[in-house]
Design an enzyme around this catalytic site. Structure first.
Site, PDB file in Angstrom:
ATOM      1  N   LYS A  61       0.828  -1.222   0.000  1.00  0.00           N
ATOM      2  CA  LYS A  61       0.000   0.000   0.000  1.00  0.00           C
ATOM      3  C   LYS A  61       0.860   1.269   0.000  1.00  0.00           C
ATOM      4  CE  LYS A  61      -3.970  -1.981   2.464  1.00  0.00           C
ATOM      5  NZ  LYS A  61      -3.408  -3.233   3.014  1.00  0.00           N
ATOM      6  N   PHE A  62       1.663   1.432  -1.043  1.00  0.00           N
ATOM      7  CA  PHE A  62       2.556   2.596  -1.089  1.00  0.00           C
ATOM      8  C   PHE A  62       1.773   3.896  -1.232  1.00  0.00           C
ATOM      9  CE2 PHE A  62       5.360  -0.740  -3.153  1.00  0.00           C
ATOM     10  CZ  PHE A  62       6.072  -0.984  -1.996  1.00  0.00           C
ATOM     11  N   ASP A  64       3.279   7.867  -1.182  1.00  0.00           N
ATOM     12  CA  ASP A  64       4.349   8.822  -0.881  1.00  0.00           C
ATOM     13  C   ASP A  64       4.494   9.725  -2.104  1.00  0.00           C
ATOM     14  OD1 ASP A  64       6.768  10.029   0.172  1.00  0.00           O
ATOM     15  OD2 ASP A  64       7.063   8.195   1.336  1.00  0.00           O
ATOM     16  N   PRO A  98       5.711  10.931  -5.733  1.00  0.00           N
ATOM     17  CA  PRO A  98       5.867  10.044  -6.902  1.00  0.00           C
ATOM     18  C   PRO A  98       7.253   9.399  -7.009  1.00  0.00           C
ATOM     19  CG  PRO A  98       4.623  11.997  -7.514  1.00  0.00           C
ATOM     20  CD  PRO A  98       5.069  12.211  -6.095  1.00  0.00           C
ATOM     21  N   THR A 143       9.483   8.638  -4.740  1.00  0.00           N
ATOM     22  CA  THR A 143       9.723   7.595  -3.730  1.00  0.00           C
ATOM     23  C   THR A 143       8.941   6.328  -4.070  1.00  0.00           C
ATOM     24  OG1 THR A 143      10.093   9.313  -2.099  1.00  0.00           O
ATOM     25  CG2 THR A 143       9.618   7.136  -1.242  1.00  0.00           C
ATOM     26  N   THR A 173     -11.827   0.326   3.732  1.00  0.00           N
ATOM     27  CA  THR A 173     -13.193  -0.006   4.173  1.00  0.00           C
ATOM     28  C   THR A 173     -13.412   0.309   5.647  1.00  0.00           C
ATOM     29  OG1 THR A 173     -12.421  -2.261   4.342  1.00  0.00           O
ATOM     30  CG2 THR A 173     -13.789  -1.753   2.456  1.00  0.00           C
ATOM     31  N   GLN A 207     -15.036  -9.366   9.723  1.00  0.00           N
ATOM     32  CA  GLN A 207     -15.555  -8.805   8.471  1.00  0.00           C
ATOM     33  C   GLN A 207     -17.047  -8.518   8.656  1.00  0.00           C
ATOM     34  OE1 GLN A 207     -13.746  -7.867   6.094  1.00  0.00           O
ATOM     35  NE2 GLN A 207     -11.979  -9.198   5.845  1.00  0.00           N
ATOM     36  N   ARG A 244      -8.601 -16.230   6.742  1.00  0.00           N
ATOM     37  CA  ARG A 244      -8.990 -17.194   7.780  1.00  0.00           C
ATOM     38  C   ARG A 244      -9.856 -18.359   7.301  1.00  0.00           C
ATOM     39  NH1 ARG A 244     -10.137 -12.108  11.511  1.00  0.00           N
ATOM     40  NH2 ARG A 244     -10.532 -11.345   9.384  1.00  0.00           N
TER      41      ARG A 244
HETATM   42  O1  C5P Z   1      -9.051 -13.512   7.027  1.00  0.00           O
HETATM   43  P1  C5P Z   1      -9.759 -12.643   6.015  1.00  0.00           P
HETATM   44  O2  C5P Z   1     -10.332 -13.417   4.859  1.00  0.00           O
HETATM   45  O3  C5P Z   1     -10.761 -11.728   6.656  1.00  0.00           O
HETATM   46  O4  C5P Z   1      -8.573 -11.738   5.416  1.00  0.00           O
HETATM   47  C1  C5P Z   1      -8.828 -10.707   4.504  1.00  0.00           C
HETATM   48  C2  C5P Z   1      -7.561 -10.014   4.096  1.00  0.00           C
HETATM   49  O5  C5P Z   1      -7.902  -8.901   3.268  1.00  0.00           O
HETATM   50  C3  C5P Z   1      -6.728  -9.441   5.251  1.00  0.00           C
HETATM   51  O6  C5P Z   1      -5.349  -9.518   4.872  1.00  0.00           O
HETATM   52  C4  C5P Z   1      -7.167  -8.003   5.321  1.00  0.00           C
HETATM   53  O7  C5P Z   1      -6.172  -7.166   5.833  1.00  0.00           O
HETATM   54  C5  C5P Z   1      -7.410  -7.705   3.838  1.00  0.00           C
HETATM   55  N1  C5P Z   1      -8.323  -6.587   3.596  1.00  0.00           N
HETATM   56  C6  C5P Z   1      -9.617  -6.556   4.086  1.00  0.00           C
HETATM   57  N2  C5P Z   1     -10.418  -5.479   3.835  1.00  0.00           N
HETATM   58  C7  C5P Z   1      -9.961  -4.462   3.114  1.00  0.00           C
HETATM   59  C8  C5P Z   1      -8.679  -4.466   2.594  1.00  0.00           C
HETATM   60  C9  C5P Z   1      -7.872  -5.565   2.862  1.00  0.00           C
HETATM   61  O8  C5P Z   1     -10.046  -7.501   4.743  1.00  0.00           O
HETATM   62  N3  C5P Z   1     -10.764  -3.457   2.851  1.00  0.00           N
END
Ligand code: C5P
Length: 270
Positions: free
Chosen positions: A64-65, A67, A69, A71, A125, A211, A232
């Site tokens: 997720k850079f 900074d 341009p 860098t 999100t 989530q 997971r």
């Molecule tokens: O374990 P799980 O399926 O919830 O993992 C989802 C992955 O997606 C994690 O690495 C989380 O950081 C990433 N992620 C997310 N929601 C976002 C952006 C990234 O769950 N909006």
């Protein structure tokens, strides 16, 4: 695309040996592994990426850079030199020049002729409209302003995310990361060929963990997602093995493709 290639396993909470053993176990059943801040901060991202390459799978470098341009261009140059990294991301909030610099560096320094896909992170999100106000994003901007009293916060957020996705496309990025709820709108606006990478995917009946707004693999694929980031539910399945979990998800993606082309096909029973 082969359904298994569309699964990205998030290597969260794993030490180097555990990450490598997950890759060893799952590489025949998924296409990519996501390396995030933990492994990057432990300076183990390159080791994991090389291990993945030796097992015939790619790595999504979730750095997720964001900074200036120059860098980000420097960082993208390093990433492009890591042949095992097939995808990395930058924040759209870094602006047009920064995104353009990242993509150009990825192409120019590619070791395989093409370079890794460069994906934009739109609005995290974890943000909602009040928290965008807290960080002083201009809610009076025409894109952000409520259109009619019935427009919900979720609809406004979706409009904002779609607009950042369009910025990413205009800067030459290959796609964006988007929550399942935004996939359809981005696909409609940005068209085919623009990659959409979606976390927040949960097969039916599995734990949501932290989530909140999820879709099943089938729903996400039908909405137009190209890649599903899943941690997971695959790494710590409630029933069966990790391999079973990955295979079930690939099957669901496959059936979503069937239902796309054959209305009322097998996938409707899922
Ligand atoms: O374990 P799980 O399926 O919830 O993992 C989802 C992955 O997606 C994690 O690495 C989380 O950081 C990433 N992620 C997310 N929601 C976002 C952006 C990234 O769950 N909006």
């Amino acid at each position: 695309m082969d359904p298994k290639s569309r699964i990205i396993v998030a290597l969260d909470g794993l030490k180097l040996e555990e990450a490598c053993s997950a890759i060893e176990e799952l590489s025949p059943y998924v296409g990519l592994f996501k390396v995030g801040f933990e492994l990057i901060t432990r300076q183990q991202a390159r080791l994991v990426a090389e291990f993945a390459a030796n097992h015939g799978v790619g790595v999504f470098y979730d750095g997720k850079f964001h900074d200036i341009p120059q860098t980000v261009e420097n960082a993208a140059t390093v990433i492009a030199g890591m042949s095992s990294v097939t995808m990395f991301n930058v924040h759209c909030l870094g602006g047009h020049k920064m995104m353009e610099a990242a993509k150009e560096a990825a192409v120019q320094n590619a070791v395989d002729g093409k370079g890794p896909s460069v994906i934009g992170v739109t609005i995290l999100t974890s943000h909602d409209l009040p928290s965008l106000r807290d960080i002083k994003l201009d809610l009076n901007h025409p894109i952000m302003k409520r259109r009619g009293e019935h427009e919900t916060d979720e609809e406004i957020m979706r409009r904002i995310v779609v607009s950042y996705a369009c910025d990413a496309k205009a800067a030459g990025l290959d796609g964006v990361v988007a929550s399942p709820r935004e996939v359809k709108a981005i696909r409609e606006e940005c068209g085919p060929g623009f990659l959409i990478v979606t976390p927040g995917v949960r097969p039916k009946g599995t734990a949501l963990n932290d989530q909140k707004r999820v879709m099943t693999p089938k729903e996400a694929a039908l909405a137009g997602a190209d890649y599903l980031v899943i941690g997971r539910p695959i790494l710590s399945p409630e029933t069966g093995t990790r391999i079973d979990a990955a295979k079930r998800i690939a099957e669901e993606i496959y059936l979503a493709g069937m239902s796309d082309s054959i209305p009322g096909g097998q996938a409707s029973s899922l």
